[in-house]
Write a protein that holds these residues in place. Structure first.
Motif, mmCIF file in Angstrom:
data_model
loop_
_atom_site.group_PDB
_atom_site.id
_atom_site.type_symbol
_atom_site.label_atom_id
_atom_site.label_comp_id
_atom_site.label_asym_id
_atom_site.label_seq_id
_atom_site.Cartn_x
_atom_site.Cartn_y
_atom_site.Cartn_z
ATOM 1 N N SER A 4 44.065 49.459 76.946
ATOM 2 C CA SER A 4 44.222 49.703 75.518
ATOM 3 C C SER A 4 45.690 49.596 75.130
ATOM 4 O O SER A 4 46.534 50.293 75.699
ATOM 5 C CB SER A 4 43.702 51.106 75.173
ATOM 6 O OG SER A 4 44.118 51.497 73.888
ATOM 7 N N THR A 6 46.884 50.640 72.341
ATOM 8 C CA THR A 6 47.214 51.927 71.718
ATOM 9 C C THR A 6 47.577 52.967 72.776
ATOM 10 O O THR A 6 48.576 53.684 72.644
ATOM 11 C CB THR A 6 46.030 52.433 70.870
ATOM 12 O OG1 THR A 6 45.730 51.452 69.880
ATOM 13 C CG2 THR A 6 46.345 53.755 70.211
ATOM 14 N N ASP A 49 33.890 48.454 71.033
ATOM 15 C CA ASP A 49 35.088 49.226 70.722
ATOM 16 C C ASP A 49 34.893 50.682 71.141
ATOM 17 O O ASP A 49 33.821 51.252 70.953
ATOM 18 C CB ASP A 49 35.382 49.197 69.220
ATOM 19 C CG ASP A 49 35.823 47.829 68.734
ATOM 20 O OD1 ASP A 49 36.339 47.047 69.555
ATOM 21 O OD2 ASP A 49 35.653 47.548 67.532
ATOM 22 N N LEU A 50 35.938 51.279 71.695
ATOM 23 C CA LEU A 50 35.954 52.710 71.974
ATOM 24 C C LEU A 50 36.765 53.362 70.861
ATOM 25 O O LEU A 50 37.927 53.025 70.661
ATOM 26 C CB LEU A 50 36.604 53.001 73.328
ATOM 27 C CG LEU A 50 35.883 52.435 74.544
ATOM 28 C CD1 LEU A 50 36.704 52.703 75.799
ATOM 29 C CD2 LEU A 50 34.504 53.049 74.675
ATOM 30 N N VAL A 51 36.155 54.269 70.131
ATOM 31 C CA VAL A 51 36.823 54.914 68.996
ATOM 32 C C VAL A 51 36.960 56.396 69.317
ATOM 33 O O VAL A 51 35.963 57.093 69.494
ATOM 34 C CB VAL A 51 36.021 54.718 67.692
ATOM 35 C CG1 VAL A 51 36.733 55.381 66.529
ATOM 36 C CG2 VAL A 51 35.798 53.238 67.425
ATOM 37 N N PHE A 52 38.193 56.871 69.422
ATOM 38 C CA PHE A 52 38.471 58.258 69.754
ATOM 39 C C PHE A 52 39.071 58.984 68.561
ATOM 40 O O PHE A 52 39.666 58.374 67.687
ATOM 41 C CB PHE A 52 39.464 58.345 70.918
ATOM 42 C CG PHE A 52 38.950 57.707 72.181
ATOM 43 C CD1 PHE A 52 38.083 58.392 73.010
ATOM 44 C CD2 PHE A 52 39.324 56.431 72.533
ATOM 45 C CE1 PHE A 52 37.602 57.817 74.171
ATOM 46 C CE2 PHE A 52 38.851 55.838 73.693
ATOM 47 C CZ PHE A 52 37.991 56.538 74.508
ATOM 48 N N GLY A 53 38.953 60.289 68.566
ATOM 49 C CA GLY A 53 39.596 61.119 67.545
ATOM 50 C C GLY A 53 41.063 61.310 67.883
ATOM 51 O O GLY A 53 41.586 60.712 68.819
#
Length: 59
Positions: A4, A6, A49-53
């Motif tokens: 990633s 990010t 997609d992996l979407v994290f808080g």
């Protein structure tokens, strides 16, 4: 293991801020693992997609 940009950027920010580091071969990543003893030979890696808080900090 999912690379990633990010996560790599956030890791770099910690290093620039002075975080210690003892593992030069480490690649920032996310690993999700459950050992339920199933055979995984035919399982394809997740391609979505992996979407994290947001980050949660505690002492």
């Amino acid at each position: 293991m999912f690379g990633s940009v990010t996560i790599a950027t956030r890791h770099r920010e910690f290093r620039i801020a002075g975080a210690g580091w003892e593992h030069p071969a480490f690649r920032p990543h996310v690993t999700i693992s459950v050992d339920d003893r199933r055979e995984l030979d035919g399982v394809a890696p997740f391609a979505g997609d992996l979407v994290f808080g947001g980050e949660i900090w505690s002492k």
